[in-house]
Design an enzyme around this catalytic site. Structure first.
Site, short mmCIF file in Angstrom:
data_model
loop_
_atom_site.label_atom_id
_atom_site.label_comp_id
_atom_site.label_asym_id
_atom_site.label_seq_id
_atom_site.Cartn_x
_atom_site.Cartn_y
_atom_site.Cartn_z
CG ASP A 181 -10.75 10.26 -10.75
OD1 ASP A 181 -10.31 10.08 -9.57
OD2 ASP A 181 -12.30 10.32 -11.07
CG ASP A 222 -26.06 11.82 -14.36
OD1 ASP A 222 -26.42 11.37 -14.92
OD2 ASP A 222 -25.66 13.11 -15.73
O1 LIG Z 1 -12.98 9.12 -13.87
C1 LIG Z 1 -13.80 10.38 -14.20
C2 LIG Z 1 -14.25 11.22 -15.39
C3 LIG Z 1 -14.99 11.72 -14.85
N1 LIG Z 1 -15.10 12.78 -14.48
C4 LIG Z 1 -15.30 14.24 -14.20
O2 LIG Z 1 -17.29 13.92 -14.88
C5 LIG Z 1 -17.38 15.14 -15.50
C6 LIG Z 1 -18.36 15.31 -16.12
O3 LIG Z 1 -17.66 14.54 -17.60
P1 LIG Z 1 -18.35 15.50 -18.96
O4 LIG Z 1 -17.03 14.52 -20.51
O5 LIG Z 1 -18.21 16.65 -19.35
O6 LIG Z 1 -19.01 14.69 -19.17
P2 LIG Z 1 -20.76 15.53 -19.98
O7 LIG Z 1 -21.02 14.73 -21.33
O8 LIG Z 1 -20.10 16.83 -20.21
O9 LIG Z 1 -21.08 15.56 -18.71
C7 LIG Z 1 -22.82 14.93 -18.08
O10 LIG Z 1 -22.36 14.07 -18.43
C8 LIG Z 1 -21.92 12.98 -16.93
C9 LIG Z 1 -22.70 11.66 -17.17
O11 LIG Z 1 -22.41 10.99 -18.32
C10 LIG Z 1 -21.94 13.39 -16.06
O12 LIG Z 1 -21.77 12.74 -14.63
C11 LIG Z 1 -22.01 15.37 -15.59
O13 LIG Z 1 -22.11 16.26 -14.78
C12 LIG Z 1 -22.78 15.67 -16.81
O14 LIG Z 1 -22.21 17.44 -16.69
C13 LIG Z 1 -16.23 15.64 -15.30
O15 LIG Z 1 -15.96 17.16 -14.24
C14 LIG Z 1 -15.18 14.76 -15.43
O16 LIG Z 1 -13.71 15.66 -14.38
C15 LIG Z 1 -14.44 11.94 -12.84
O17 LIG Z 1 -13.96 13.18 -11.56
N2 LIG Z 1 -13.63 11.44 -13.02
#
Ligand SMILES: O=c1ccn([C@@H]2O[C@H](COP(=O)(O)OP(=O)(O)O[C@H]3O[C@H](CO)[C@@H](O)[C@H](O)[C@H]3O)[C@@H](O)[C@H]2O)c(=O)[nH]1
Ligand SMILES: [Mn+2]
Length: 829
Positions: A143, A530
């Site tokens: 992205d 999610d």
């Molecule tokens: O515009 C965006 C924003 C984020 N992501 C992806 O979303 C994922 C999750 O982001 P992260 O910052 O790691 O969030 P976490 O809070 O650790 O993630 C948890 O919570 C998220 C919801 O808030 C879920 O989407 C994730 O799968 C879950 O692991 C990463 O792989 C990012 O690359 C995208 O692809 N595009």
């Protein structure tokens, strides 16, 4: 041969020696709660009426949220899978494998916060997974349209040619090199084959070199050249403007003639960066996932999908097989929309200060849900049925009459079926029949396997071509792919034209006036896409499955310093608030569908919990107020009342204990969870409420702030990283006023002699309750080198003293006798 016809998984109910006391205690607690409120409501505090009303309202709210949280855990289950049967059934000797294909999605957005090396490790673990090579395709969504990500990925595909055969030859675990080589195992001790030791050493060297190449790519990417990035062949990088660039797709591995160094085929690896244009809403991660759903449908169209965050590598190379034990089960599988694995983490500080591992959620709540309609989707480490993502209803199940849920017979709380005499008789008949059934089942397998085919075509054939186009958008190739119930690509399709089509389906206007994000794919409208996505599926009557293999299937990283953690929790809570205010709010949405009512409870709980922050903050200020004013939230206590209070207290502790027992959770994890519930509650959740309200009332957009995924700099240096954020103000203030109040209270009692200690005790206990819960927060504030930022200190002291002062002036809780002179709680007469 018979073994192959046995079920692929089994549900193990929790032993009744654990579950019966658990249920008993819940019922007891419910009754005690009744007595408690009976007492509380009938015994107002006359000299502090305001205090009393406020506290009772808070308590009622806590009770409601307890019920929402507790009852979805009524019938927890565990599951067991049989991988050997899976392979006996679908990988027959001498025949091509019949295991279903899986498309794997990796999402990444910002290479500075999500280091390419981490993404590379995830991709390597996918490419080396223990599954037929031609059945796996890995799609990486970028992205951030970063050339760094692209180049790192092409380096990774090159390294995979050596890494994959090594993993498979020696069956190593995990297959993410960084984590594999950081394992501390003495290979010389365990009498391993000398050839392995040699190979391993060579491989380690190769990996070090790979790391150097990636790191040099990273350091080269530090400063953007003026004219933007240029690719190796001299053409400018199309993604130079992150917000305004065309869609990009590059097939890096698979079906391109590239083989590994031993001449074997490799899984497909595809780089995808969807088109971005100003003026279009991109819907964050959900949008990225939907683009991948379409691209993969055009290129490989596997009937199953797995999605992982870029930092969640496959830690158990058999993870896909584990999921297939449910998905490909001829009797159970066809109603399963997804198989969720728990999130497990690396690199968390030993005491898990900020409850990053979320053990209570993953080992207790999710198991409870699995006994109802299945775990909620948590965004990563989840294998989907593609058709379930297309917004179809679950195939209709022919239920045995009288039973609507899957819980063990004894505990049908979720479907509320009461067993009359008739039912009991029928049950007994059923028991007898069961024996016969199981042999029939084997026979039935074949018929079902033939029958599964019909399910989706039936659904799709109900839809006219026009409707399909309105639902899925204008790509004929994509629409055709959705009609193939078992996935796959028509033989006559040409790769070049498919790639062309793939570019079409990731254009930024593709989803205009379609059902994408509304009924189809990942659902939009919340930063926690999610919860919403899983919720929609459950509303369509699907069930999900929770799978906890002994060796954790996936592992990721988590933000371990206080500020990042609070921001993460803020995003989650904000997402919940967004859902709460949307049309998809589980309080109102989806009645008459397939959602079971206890499952609904749990979804309601997951969107209303941020609201608990308000009563929680009030409740955490009450002890300070009480200590400073000398009033209390309960009148002078009778014997009866003290028994009720004690009973309540004990029952609360007891539910915790029995729950920990069947969940296999340790007391420290449980306690951290309690503490962080308060810390997150009084800071992140409150801010989330405000931001959510701002969005609803003023249309202010919400952001998805990705968490930084730390490299392996070890020693938990991250834990002590401190970043200033306003999220820290409320808990700091609460801490200070409570500590001040305790000091004031004690000195007051010392002045007033022996008798005043009695009434003081309750208040002190109350205040200490707040302080102990906030203790990890205090530790985080002070940090390693005692450097509490002055700004926070100043703000908090200011706020605390303001509150205390205004308290003395205008005391709304004192109803009688006008102004009572009270300074710092000292009675002046
Ligand atoms: O515009 C965006 C924003 C984020 N992501 C992806 O979303 C994922 C999750 O982001 P992260 O910052 O790691 O969030 P976490 O809070 O650790 O993630 C948890 O919570 C998220 C919801 O808030 C879920 O989407 C994730 O799968 C879950 O692991 C990463 O792989 C990012 O690359 C995208 O692809 N595009
Ligand atoms: Mn993450």
């Amino acid at each position: 041969m018979d073994e192959a016809r046995q079920p692929l998984s089994r549900k193990l109910p929790i032993p009744s020696s654990m579950i019966s006391p658990y249920r008993l205690i819940i019922i007891l607690r419910l009754m005690i709660l009744g007595f408690f409120f009976h007492y509380r409501l009938l015994h107002p505090v006359h000299d502090a009426y305001g205090l009393w009303v406020t506290s009772v309202i808070c308590e009622i709210w806590f009770a409601i949220s307890w019920i929402l949280d507790q009852f979805p855990k009524w019938c927890p289950v565990r599951r067991e899978t049989y991988l050997d049967r899976l392979s006996l059934r679908y990988e027959k000797e001498g025949k091509p494998t019949e295991l279903a294909s899986i498309d794997i999605f990796v999402s990444t957005v910002d290479p500075t916060k999500e280091p390419p090396l981490i993404t590379a490790n995830t991709v390597l673990s996918i490419l080396a997974v223990d599954y037929p090579v031609d059945k796996v395709a890995c799609y990486v969504s970028d992205d951030g349209a970063a050339m760094l990500t692209f180049e790192a990925l092409s380096e990774t595909s090159e390294f995979a040619r050596k890494w994959v055969p090594f993993c498979k030859k020696f069956s190593i675990e995990p297959r993410a090199p960084e984590w594999y080589f950081s394992q501390k195992i003495d290979y010389l001790k365990n009498k391993v084959h000398p050839a392995f030791v040699k190979h391993r050493r060579a491989m380690k060297r190769e990996y070090e070199e790979f790391k150097v190449r990636i790191n040099s790519l990273v350091s080269m990417a530090q400063k953007v050249p003026e004219e933007g990035w240029t690719m190796q062949d001299g053409t400018p990088w199309p993604g130079n403007n992150v917000r305004n660039h065309p869609g990009m797709i590059q097939v890096l591995l698979g079906h391109t003639g590239v083989h590994d160094i031993e001449g074997n085929e490799l899984p497909r690896l595809v780089y995808v960066s969807r088109e971005k244009r100003p003026g279009f809403e991109h819907h964050k991660k959900a949008g990225a996932m939907n683009a991948l759903v379409r691209v993969s449908a055009v290129i490989s169209n596997a009937p199953y999908l797995l999605n992982v965050d870029c930092d969640h590598y496959i830690n158990n190379s058999k993870a896909l097989r584990e999921a297939m034990c449910f998905m490909m089960d001829p009797s159970l599988g066809k109603r399963v929309c997804y198989v969720q694995f728990p999130q497990r983490f690396d690199g968390i500080d030993r005491h898990d200060r900020y409850s990053n591992r979320n053990i209570v959620f993953f080992d207790i709540n999710m198991r409870g849900l699995d006994g109802i309609q299945g775990p909620i989707y948590v965004g990563t480490g989840c294998v989907f049925r593609r058709q379930a993502l297309y917004g179809y209803d679950a195939p209709v199940k022919k239920k045995p009459p009288g039973k609507t849920c899957n819980c063990p017979r004894c505990c049908c709380l979720c479907c509320g079926s009461r067993k009359g005499k008739k039912v009991k008789q029928r049950d007994q008949k059923k028991k007898k029949m069961k024996h016969r059934e199981s042999s029939n089942q084997i026979y039935a397998l074949e018929t079902i396997q033939g029958g599964i085919k019909g399910i989706y075509t039936e659904q799709a054939s109900k839809t006219s071509p026009d409707e399909l186009e309105k639902k899925f958008g204008q790509s004929p190739v994509f629409i055709a792919s959705t009609l193939l119930e078992n996935g796959g690509i028509p033989d006559e399709a040409r790769p070049a034209s498919l790639l062309n089509e793939a570019i079409q389906v990731i254009s930024c206007d593709y989803e205009d006036k379609t059902d994408w994000g509304k009924e189809v794919g990942w659902i939009y409208g919340s930063v926690t896409e999610d919860i919403l996505t899983g919720f929609k599926m459950h509303c369509h009557g699907w069930r999900s499955v929770y799978c906890i293999p002994k060796r954790p299937a996936f592992k990721g990283s988590a933000p371990i310093n206080l500020s990042d953690r609070l921001h993460q929790v803020l995003r989650w809570a904000l997402g919940s608030v967004e859902i709460f205010f949307s049309k998809h709010c589980p309080v109102w949405y989806g009645y008459g569908g397939g959602l079971k009512w206890l499952e609904r409870f749990s979804y309601i709980n997951s969107v209303v919990y941020p609201w608990t922050s308000i009563p929680l903050i009030i409740y955490c200020t009450l002890p300070a107020i009480c200590l400073l004013t000398g009033k209390f939230i309960v009148p002078e206590i009778s014997n009866y009342a003290s028994i009720v209070f004690m009973a309540l207290f004990i029952s609360i502790a007891a539910t915790g204990i029995v729950e920990m027992r069947w969940g296999g959770v340790g007391i420290d994890d449980w306690w951290r969870n309690e503490q962080f519930w308060v810390i997150g509650g009084v800071s992140s959740h409150l801010f989330a409420l405000f931001q959510g309200l701002l969005k609803v009332l003023a249309g202010v957009n919400t952001n998805f702030t990705v968490t930084s995924k730390a490299g392996d700099d070890g020693e938990y240096s991250e834990l002590y990283l401190f970043k200033w954020t306003s999220l820290l103000i409320p808990p700091t203030t609460l801490l200070i006023i409570n500590i001040v109040a305790v000091v004031v209270g004690i000195s007051d009692a010392i002045n007033n002699g022996y008798e005043s200690w009695g009434p003081l005790f309750g208040k002190l206990f109350f205040a200490l309750w707040v302080i102990v819960h906030l203790y990890p927060f205090l530790k985080g504030l002070i940090g390693k080198k005692d450097r509490l930022p002055t700004i926070i200190l100043v703000w908090s002291i200011l706020l605390a003293s303001l509150l205390t002062l205004s308290w003395v002036r205008i005391n709304p809780f004192l109803t009688k006798g006008g102004l009572v002179l009270e300074v710092c709680g000292l009675d002046c007469d």
